[in-house]
Design an enzyme around this catalytic site. Structure first.
Site, PDB file in Angstrom:
ATOM      1  N   SER A   6     -13.074 108.873  79.439  1.00 29.69           N
ATOM      2  CA  SER A   6     -12.567 108.423  78.159  1.00 29.69           C
ATOM      3  C   SER A   6     -13.000 106.978  77.907  1.00 29.69           C
ATOM      4  CB  SER A   6     -11.037 108.505  78.180  1.00 29.69           C
ATOM      5  OG  SER A   6     -10.492 108.019  76.972  1.00 29.69           O
ATOM      6  N   SER A   7     -13.478 106.702  76.690  1.00 34.42           N
ATOM      7  CA  SER A   7     -13.854 105.350  76.278  1.00 34.42           C
ATOM      8  C   SER A   7     -14.916 104.776  77.224  1.00 34.42           C
ATOM      9  CB  SER A   7     -12.590 104.475  76.191  1.00 34.42           C
ATOM     10  OG  SER A   7     -12.867 103.271  75.548  1.00 34.42           O
ATOM     11  N   SER A   8     -14.628 103.705  77.949  1.00 33.88           N
ATOM     12  CA  SER A   8     -15.626 103.197  78.904  1.00 33.88           C
ATOM     13  C   SER A   8     -16.036 104.299  79.887  1.00 33.88           C
ATOM     14  CB  SER A   8     -15.053 101.998  79.666  1.00 33.88           C
ATOM     15  OG  SER A   8     -15.981 101.511  80.602  1.00 33.88           O
TER      16      SER A   8
END
Ligand SMILES: *[C@@H]1O[C@H](CO)[C@@H](O)[C@H](O)[C@H]1NC(C)=O
Ligand SMILES: *[C@@H]1O[C@H](CO)[C@@H](O)[C@H](O)[C@H]1NC(C)=O
Length: 293
Positions: free
Chosen positions: A135-137
């Protein structure tokens, strides 16, 4: 109580409550000094699949272990989960470094691949069934690993990330860094994006990583254009075009974007009104990986 009796009782207790998240310190070369945690269910399939599950910026292996329902699916379906953890750069993955963006060169990417090798050897895992999600990074690193290590990862599922090498040339990885060019929707042609992938592992002609890309259309931190760019990249790598869109999958807010043959290799999801980050859909990710019917 004698110590050995206490140990017997404790191991019985841990059997009742099932497996737990455990840190591994001796997994191999670790140039960026990141952490490895593993979740090995009591009941593994023969030659188990392995999923690397990557936390967002500011997260940790232990918090992300509780962040999705993957552990209970691991219990049911008998695969192994690896939870890497970083405390570098505000707990963000080094998706901008030359090390991570080059096969075998170093960075967090090399350490994560060494974690996979450790788990494959230790648990007689199936090297044909190794996956990465985040998720995300963690989604950004999912794209990075798919680009730098297509030989390791059969498929990836990225929630609210950016294309492989989108952050190349930026001083640090986080979307909170002074350089917002990538996260605000850096665009390239599909051919340019594909060239980043090919240049990460020159001469490689083997299998490519299948990719599932999720993004919220109301994401202002990592713009939805970033997912459009990632889909341009992977569809160019696979040589596939957008053949079909399906609205209302997996839920009313989403549109599913399918490439090639029903999205078998490249598939996207855009959520109307969904911000940062798009929630993990364990079932859709596991089906894409081929680990669930
Ligand atoms: C900012 O990052 C982009 C990639 O995301 C890179 O192309 C550019 O050179 C960077 N600019 C500076 C000033 O670091
Ligand atoms: C799918 O949706 C995208 C984004 O709205 C659009 O650009 C594309 O033309 C659509 N593709 C098809 C096959 O309808």
């Amino acid at each position: 109580m004698a110590l050995h009796k206490l140990a017997v009782v404790l191991s019985a207790v841990s059997r009742v409550f099932g497996a737990s998240l455990t840190q591994v310190t001796n997994f191999g070369e670790n140039p960026t000094k990141i952490q490895m945690f593993e979740y090995v269910p009591d009941k593994l399939t023969e030659s188990p699949a392995i999923i690397v599950n990557l936390h967002p910026c500011g997260g940790s292996a232990t918090s992300w272990f509780r962040g999705t329902r993957m552990p209970s699916y691991a219990d049911q379906l008998g695969f192994i989960l690896i939870y890497p953890g970083t405390t570098n750069m505000n707990n963000c993955w080094d998706v901008q470094s030359e090390g991570s963006l080059t096969h075998g060169k170093g960075g967090d990417a090399l350490a994560i691949v060494n974690m996979v090798d450790y788990a494959l050897k230790t648990y007689s895992g199936d090297p044909e069934h190794v996956y990465v999600m985040g998720s995300s990074s963690g989604a950004m690193m999912t794209n990075v690993l798919a680009g730098s290590y297509p030989d390791v990862f059969e498929a990836g599922s990225a929630y609210s990330g950016v294309a492989h090498a989108c952050f190349a040339g930026a001083p640090s990885a986080t979307p909170m860094s002074p350089n917002q060019t990538c996260a605000q929707g850096l665009t390239h042609t599909p051919e340019e994006w594909a060239a980043f992938v090919h240049n990460s592992y020159p001469g490689y002609e083997g299998r490519r990583t299948r990719m599932q890309i999720w993004h919220g259309n109301s994401d202002f931190l990592v713009r939805p254009q970033c997912a459009v760019e990632a889909l341009k990249q992977w569809s160019a790598v696979w040589g596939e075009t957008n053949t079909k869109n399906v609205t209302g999958v997996p839920s009313a807010a989403y549109t599913q974007i399918l490439f090639g043959d029903n999205g078998a290799n490249v598939m996207g999801f855009f959520g109307q009104g969904v911000g940062h980050t798009a929630p993990v859909n364990e079932e859709f990710t596991l089906r894409f990986f081929g680990l669930m019917d």
